[in-house]
Design a protein around this motif. Structure first.
Motif, PDB file in Angstrom:
ATOM      1  N   SER A  38      -1.918  -2.297   6.171  1.00  0.00           N
ATOM      2  CA  SER A  38      -1.477  -1.625   7.401  1.00  0.00           C
ATOM      3  C   SER A  38      -2.276  -0.353   7.653  1.00  0.00           C
ATOM      4  N   ASP A  39      -2.657  -0.137   8.931  1.00  0.00           N
ATOM      5  CA  ASP A  39      -3.363   1.103   9.257  1.00  0.00           C
ATOM      6  C   ASP A  39      -2.420   2.294   9.327  1.00  0.00           C
ATOM      7  N   LEU A  40      -1.135   2.056   9.093  1.00  0.00           N
ATOM      8  CA  LEU A  40      -0.192   3.170   9.021  1.00  0.00           C
ATOM      9  C   LEU A  40      -0.485   4.078   7.838  1.00  0.00           C
ATOM     10  N   LYS A  41      -1.079   3.543   6.798  1.00  0.00           N
ATOM     11  CA  LYS A  41      -1.337   4.337   5.597  1.00  0.00           C
ATOM     12  C   LYS A  41      -2.132   5.598   5.935  1.00  0.00           C
ATOM     13  N   ALA A  42      -3.231   5.450   6.645  1.00  0.00           N
ATOM     14  CA  ALA A  42      -4.070   6.596   6.992  1.00  0.00           C
ATOM     15  C   ALA A  42      -3.328   7.572   7.906  1.00  0.00           C
ATOM     16  N   LYS A  43      -2.563   7.038   8.849  1.00  0.00           N
ATOM     17  CA  LYS A  43      -1.832   7.900   9.783  1.00  0.00           C
ATOM     18  C   LYS A  43      -0.736   8.685   9.073  1.00  0.00           C
ATOM     19  N   ILE A  44      -0.068   8.027   8.120  1.00  0.00           N
ATOM     20  CA  ILE A  44       0.983   8.709   7.367  1.00  0.00           C
ATOM     21  C   ILE A  44       0.369   9.776   6.459  1.00  0.00           C
ATOM     22  N   ASN A  45      -0.784   9.492   5.876  1.00  0.00           N
ATOM     23  CA  ASN A  45      -1.457  10.497   5.056  1.00  0.00           C
ATOM     24  C   ASN A  45      -1.787  11.742   5.880  1.00  0.00           C
ATOM     25  N   ASP A  46      -2.247  11.542   7.108  1.00  0.00           N
ATOM     26  CA  ASP A  46      -2.528  12.679   7.998  1.00  0.00           C
ATOM     27  C   ASP A  46      -1.250  13.481   8.259  1.00  0.00           C
ATOM     28  N   ALA A  47      -0.157  12.773   8.462  1.00  0.00           N
ATOM     29  CA  ALA A  47       1.119  13.438   8.730  1.00  0.00           C
ATOM     30  C   ALA A  47       1.591  14.240   7.520  1.00  0.00           C
ATOM     31  N   GLU A  64      -0.272  15.569   5.176  1.00  0.00           N
ATOM     32  CA  GLU A  64      -1.118  16.762   5.060  1.00  0.00           C
ATOM     33  C   GLU A  64      -0.681  17.836   6.035  1.00  0.00           C
ATOM     34  N   ALA A  65      -0.303  17.427   7.239  1.00  0.00           N
ATOM     35  CA  ALA A  65       0.166  18.383   8.247  1.00  0.00           C
ATOM     36  C   ALA A  65       1.485  19.023   7.822  1.00  0.00           C
ATOM     37  N   MET A  66       2.351  18.235   7.201  1.00  0.00           N
ATOM     38  CA  MET A  66       3.650  18.741   6.759  1.00  0.00           C
ATOM     39  C   MET A  66       3.494  19.828   5.713  1.00  0.00           C
ATOM     40  N   VAL A  67       2.534  19.653   4.818  1.00  0.00           N
ATOM     41  CA  VAL A  67       2.262  20.672   3.802  1.00  0.00           C
ATOM     42  C   VAL A  67       1.636  21.907   4.451  1.00  0.00           C
ATOM     43  N   ALA A  68       0.686  21.682   5.347  1.00  0.00           N
ATOM     44  CA  ALA A  68      -0.062  22.786   5.953  1.00  0.00           C
ATOM     45  C   ALA A  68       0.816  23.709   6.794  1.00  0.00           C
ATOM     46  N   ASP A  69       1.799  23.152   7.495  1.00  0.00           N
ATOM     47  CA  ASP A  69       2.610  23.999   8.386  1.00  0.00           C
ATOM     48  C   ASP A  69       3.885  24.540   7.732  1.00  0.00           C
ATOM     49  N   GLY A  70       4.065  24.274   6.422  1.00  0.00           N
ATOM     50  CA  GLY A  70       5.196  24.841   5.699  1.00  0.00           C
ATOM     51  C   GLY A  70       6.462  24.009   5.739  1.00  0.00           C
ATOM     52  N   PRO A  98       3.915  21.828  -7.101  1.00  0.00           N
ATOM     53  CA  PRO A  98       3.344  22.035  -5.763  1.00  0.00           C
ATOM     54  C   PRO A  98       3.122  20.688  -5.072  1.00  0.00           C
ATOM     55  N   ALA A  99       3.025  20.710  -3.770  1.00  0.00           N
ATOM     56  CA  ALA A  99       2.777  19.472  -3.031  1.00  0.00           C
ATOM     57  C   ALA A  99       1.491  18.815  -3.533  1.00  0.00           C
ATOM     58  N   PRO A 100       1.546  17.562  -3.925  1.00  0.00           N
ATOM     59  CA  PRO A 100       0.332  16.896  -4.447  1.00  0.00           C
ATOM     60  C   PRO A 100      -0.672  16.616  -3.340  1.00  0.00           C
ATOM     61  N   LYS A 101      -1.942  16.522  -3.723  1.00  0.00           N
ATOM     62  CA  LYS A 101      -2.978  16.159  -2.764  1.00  0.00           C
ATOM     63  C   LYS A 101      -2.943  14.652  -2.540  1.00  0.00           C
ATOM     64  N   ILE A 102      -3.242  14.248  -1.341  1.00  0.00           N
ATOM     65  CA  ILE A 102      -3.230  12.830  -1.003  1.00  0.00           C
ATOM     66  C   ILE A 102      -4.198  12.082  -1.928  1.00  0.00           C
ATOM     67  N   ASP A 113       0.842  -1.197   0.000  1.00  0.00           N
ATOM     68  CA  ASP A 113       0.000   0.000   0.000  1.00  0.00           C
ATOM     69  C   ASP A 113       0.877   1.247   0.000  1.00  0.00           C
ATOM     70  N   PHE A 114       0.327   2.341  -0.511  1.00  0.00           N
ATOM     71  CA  PHE A 114       1.060   3.596  -0.562  1.00  0.00           C
ATOM     72  C   PHE A 114       0.277   4.712   0.120  1.00  0.00           C
ATOM     73  N   ALA A 115       0.956   5.455   0.975  1.00  0.00           N
ATOM     74  CA  ALA A 115       0.449   6.734   1.454  1.00  0.00           C
ATOM     75  C   ALA A 115       0.978   7.799   0.506  1.00  0.00           C
ATOM     76  N   GLY A 116       0.270   8.920   0.416  1.00  0.00           N
ATOM     77  CA  GLY A 116       0.720   9.981  -0.466  1.00  0.00           C
ATOM     78  C   GLY A 116      -0.139  10.073  -1.716  1.00  0.00           C
ATOM     79  N   PRO A 117       0.480  10.600  -2.802  1.00  0.00           N
ATOM     80  CA  PRO A 117       1.903  10.915  -2.986  1.00  0.00           C
ATOM     81  C   PRO A 117       2.334  12.168  -2.225  1.00  0.00           C
ATOM     82  N   TYR A 118       3.654  12.271  -1.987  1.00  0.00           N
ATOM     83  CA  TYR A 118       4.189  13.446  -1.297  1.00  0.00           C
ATOM     84  C   TYR A 118       5.098  14.281  -2.201  1.00  0.00           C
ATOM     85  N   LEU A 119       5.366  13.795  -3.423  1.00  0.00           N
ATOM     86  CA  LEU A 119       6.140  14.565  -4.390  1.00  0.00           C
ATOM     87  C   LEU A 119       5.808  14.066  -5.790  1.00  0.00           C
ATOM     88  N   LEU A 120       5.577  15.008  -6.703  1.00  0.00           N
ATOM     89  CA  LEU A 120       5.391  14.666  -8.107  1.00  0.00           C
ATOM     90  C   LEU A 120       6.662  15.043  -8.854  1.00  0.00           C
TER      91      LEU A 120
END
Length: 277
Positions: free
Chosen positions: A232-241, A243-249, A268-272, A117-124
């Motif tokens: 793994s339920d880490l996927k959802a938790k990592i996605n939340d993280a 989103e927070a990383m983008v939001a706080d700069g 720009p930072a891609p949307k989850i 499974d993949f969380a993200g994407p976090y970079l295009l």
């Protein structure tokens, strides 16, 4: 009556023991409490600007992203155990549980998504070329025809260019990207191709500052995700993280810190969940 009292006392002791065990246990999926907890993260060890092992530790954009995610999961930096995740080993490492998650220029593809499974994407990122800074002859993929094009042995990047964009390109297979850079610097080759983020990482090294430039051709889309074990339920938790990383700069800062010297014109930072084909 005595038997009943003894049983009640035993039950109390057992309940306390179980509670103590639960408090001290290590739940990797949730960022558990306990002094000996750790999270194991897979990264590249040999990609400057993204994931690199140095005498002083680990550095790069992927490292910064993984560190931020780990902190959001409840781990401090000294509780992160870094493991080298070579491209061919990533799915196996996740399936075996060798690592909790992988951030290693790991492009999301349908084939890989069948196994992990993949969380993200976090970079295009995009496939691009690196050129000498004073080269004004190669301005488009078509200009790569008859040019000496370098990539690493076993990579599909150069083949993509030759098959789809510049069939007359002269492919030069070198053992490492560093060898390609040396060839580019001394004129033995005309261009180096792979993901633009990887090229920017190499070009940002102090010894190469000002010597190379990115073509900006955007020949493919490479959606970097964070790999986790299937289900793994880490996927959802990592996605939340993320989103927070983008939001706080913190995401923008990590891009600037790691790719700035190469003047990398990042997306720009891609949307989850927004995976570009």
């Amino acid at each position: 009556m005595k038997l009943r009292k003894v049983s009640a006392a035993s039950a109390t002791v057992l309940a306390l023991a179980l509670a103590a065990t639960a408090c001290g246990g290590d739940d990797k999926d949730g960022g558990s409490s306990g002094d000996d907890k750790k999270v194991t993260v897979g990264i590249k060890f040999d990609q400057p600007g993204l994931g690199q092992k140095t005498p002083d530790g680990y550095e790069g954009f992927d490292v910064d992203v993984a560190t931020y995610v780990a902190k959001k999961l409840g781990y401090t930096e000294d509780q992160i155990e870094w493991k080298e995740s070579k491209s061919a080993d990533r799915e196996t490492m996740l399936q075996r549980g060798d690592v909790d998650f992988i951030a290693a220029t790991y492009s999301i593809t349908p084939e890989r998504s069948e196994k992990v499974d993949f969380a993200g994407p976090y970079l295009l990122a995009h496939q691009d070329v690196l050129l000498r800074s004073d080269d004004d002859k190669i301005k488009s993929p078509d200009d790569l025809n008859d040019a000496k094009l370098c990539s690493v042995t076993g990579s599909t990047s150069a083949q993509n260019v030759k098959k789809k964009l510049a069939p007359k390109a002269q492919l030069q297979n070198y053992p490492t990207y560093s060898a390609c850079l040396t060839g580019l610097q001394n004129g033995a080759i005309d261009a180096l191709t792979t993901d633009d983020s990887i090229l920017a990482g190499y070009a940002s090294q102090s010894q190469f500052k000002g010597k190379f430039k990115l073509g900006g051709f955007k020949m493919t889309n490479e959606n970097y995700g964070i790999g986790v074990k299937k289900g793994s339920d880490l996927k959802a938790k990592i996605n939340d993280a993320l989103e927070a990383m983008v939001a706080d700069g913190a995401w923008d800062k990590a891009v600037k810190d790691n790719f700035g010297p190469a003047e990398y014109k990042n997306e720009p930072a891609p949307k989850i969940g927004d995976v570009k084909s």
